[in-house]
Write a protein that holds these residues in place. Sequence first.
Motif, PDB file in Angstrom:
ATOM      1  N   LYS A  10       0.813  -1.232  -0.038  1.00  7.47           N
ATOM      2  CA  LYS A  10      -0.060  -0.099  -0.046  1.00  7.47           C
ATOM      3  C   LYS A  10       0.776   1.107  -0.111  1.00  7.47           C
ATOM      4  O   LYS A  10       1.953   0.942   0.275  1.00  7.47           O
ATOM      5  N   ASP A  11       0.146   2.360  -0.067  1.00  4.79           N
ATOM      6  CA  ASP A  11       1.038   3.701  -0.228  1.00  4.79           C
ATOM      7  C   ASP A  11       0.857   4.249   1.346  1.00  4.79           C
ATOM      8  O   ASP A  11       1.264   5.242   1.691  1.00  4.79           O
ATOM      9  N   VAL A  12       0.495   3.513   2.366  1.00  7.63           N
ATOM     10  CA  VAL A  12       0.699   3.888   3.577  1.00  7.63           C
ATOM     11  C   VAL A  12       1.305   2.842   4.366  1.00  7.63           C
ATOM     12  O   VAL A  12       1.578   1.745   3.869  1.00  7.63           O
ATOM     13  N   ASP A  13       1.728   2.947   5.827  1.00 11.12           N
ATOM     14  CA  ASP A  13       2.722   2.209   6.230  1.00 11.12           C
ATOM     15  C   ASP A  13       2.165   0.763   6.740  1.00 11.12           C
ATOM     16  O   ASP A  13       2.824  -0.001   7.245  1.00 11.12           O
ATOM     17  N   GLY A  14       0.559   0.730   6.861  1.00 10.38           N
ATOM     18  CA  GLY A  14       0.067  -0.417   7.167  1.00 10.38           C
ATOM     19  C   GLY A  14      -1.225   0.033   7.675  1.00 10.38           C
ATOM     20  O   GLY A  14      -1.779   0.712   7.276  1.00 10.38           O
ATOM     21  N   LEU A  15      -1.844  -0.753   8.559  1.00  9.00           N
ATOM     22  CA  LEU A  15      -3.034  -0.563   9.100  1.00  9.00           C
ATOM     23  C   LEU A  15      -2.961   0.558  10.033  1.00  9.00           C
ATOM     24  O   LEU A  15      -2.016   0.468  10.863  1.00  9.00           O
ATOM     25  N   MET A  16      -3.747   1.850   9.756  1.00  4.77           N
ATOM     26  CA  MET A  16      -3.419   2.934  10.787  1.00  4.77           C
ATOM     27  C   MET A  16      -4.708   2.874  11.699  1.00  4.77           C
ATOM     28  O   MET A  16      -5.658   2.603  11.562  1.00  4.77           O
ATOM     29  N   SER A  17      -4.446   3.647  12.865  1.00  6.71           N
ATOM     30  CA  SER A  17      -5.473   3.797  13.865  1.00  6.71           C
ATOM     31  C   SER A  17      -6.455   5.224  13.376  1.00  6.71           C
ATOM     32  O   SER A  17      -7.483   5.050  13.836  1.00  6.71           O
ATOM     33  N   ALA A  18      -6.263   5.801  12.364  1.00  5.38           N
ATOM     34  CA  ALA A  18      -7.026   6.735  11.593  1.00  5.38           C
ATOM     35  C   ALA A  18      -6.279   6.798  10.176  1.00  5.38           C
ATOM     36  O   ALA A  18      -5.202   6.513  10.145  1.00  5.38           O
TER      37      ALA A  18
END
Length: 428
Positions: free
Chosen positions: A228-236
């Motif tokens: 993904k283009d984010v670091d992982g599952l995020m808290s928000a």
Amino acid sequence: MLEVYVEKFGGASVNSASAVRNVISILQREEKLKIVVVSAMGKTTNSLEKIVDLWHRYNKFNEEEFLLSKNYHKSIIQDLFENNACIDIALNMLESIFDELKQVLFGLNPNDYDFLYDKIVSYGERLSTAIISLYMTSLDLNHRLVPAQELIKTDNSYRGAQVDWKQTEKAVEEKFKILFLETDLIITQGFIGSTREGYTTTLGREGSDYSAAILAYCANANSLTIWKDVDGLMSADPKRMPNAQKLETVPYREAIELSYYGASVIHPKTIKPLENKSIPLYVKSFVDVNKQGSVITHCDEVKPLIPNYIFKDKQTLLSVSAKDFSFIAEDNLANIFSELSYFGVKVNLIQNSALTFSVCFEQNDYILPRLIERLQQSYNVKYNNNLQLITIRHYDEESIVNINKKGRILIEQKNRVTLQCLIEPNAE
Ligand code: ASP
Ligand code: MG
């Protein structure tokens, strides 16, 4: 048994030539047997949806969108391939796929929207994988490209096909047994399947994650990694809450809950097949491949255990009361729900009192007036648009204070773990 790993690359990870090169470098990091599932490049699916829409509504060819999409793929090819000879081969291939798309479209009945949709929109994945496979060939990278229609078998509910697990398992087993003798790397399309008769189906928008999970399940994979283009599952969503934190480990059940409430990082149907075979799901950043990412697996509790925020914008709150001030009881509720179901409304929150039943769902300017018209035959109806539904898993005092700052609360519902508030957001 073979040790197989499934890797999924979404539209954002293949949206330019440099993005595609990055995918290739990720695939070359470790020598393992891999099944690689790829989505359509960038926003191609939206583009193809527009082509389908115009054909369906007016029986017209959307030349503009067709050319936009063709030129977008063309420019990726021109940036990606190393020399003119390769560029020419790739451009010829592109021409012929787009010609075919046009021909197929002109042969399709505009009224049969769902069938038409799957046939045309699936060209997005077809294009991305064809380009990537040709690029791999130009680099002498041994691989096989397998059309997903030959692997994922479904019923004929077009645009949201149900998987025929038995047939899919059989197809996957047969194909992969042979192909993994020839190569370590199998590429296929996400999102797509086919009926018993061979008609193309799709699994619903953003369905490539689910495709990857289906293949992981059927191939008894060691793991699935979604890049993904984010670091992982995020808290928000970090775009809304810059202090969002990454979730390190997440139990399968918690991931299902999060995606149910609308956390958009993974497709909701992805988790269950993985849980059933205890296949860990890694969510990692393709931007910074050395970062740890998140893992979804069997464990007791999400770590770190912090409040998780999920925002849904553009919500409608519809309030229904009886015209004669009678109570809203079971018979009325049954009526109201049958209207909601008739219009295919997905309910996000409900609240009932003696005289009023309130229901929250995603705003849809086409459906709303029609739904209201039907309900008004028997009820008084009021509504509010542009609301925001905030769900907090593992809420605490501070998160409740945070919500109060965001706007006026219209509905609040709480259980032990989850707090949901429907708010009228403050003007920005
Ligand atoms: N290309 C499809 C979509 O954008 C499937 C996916 O990306 O998962 O919905
Ligand atoms: Mg996509």
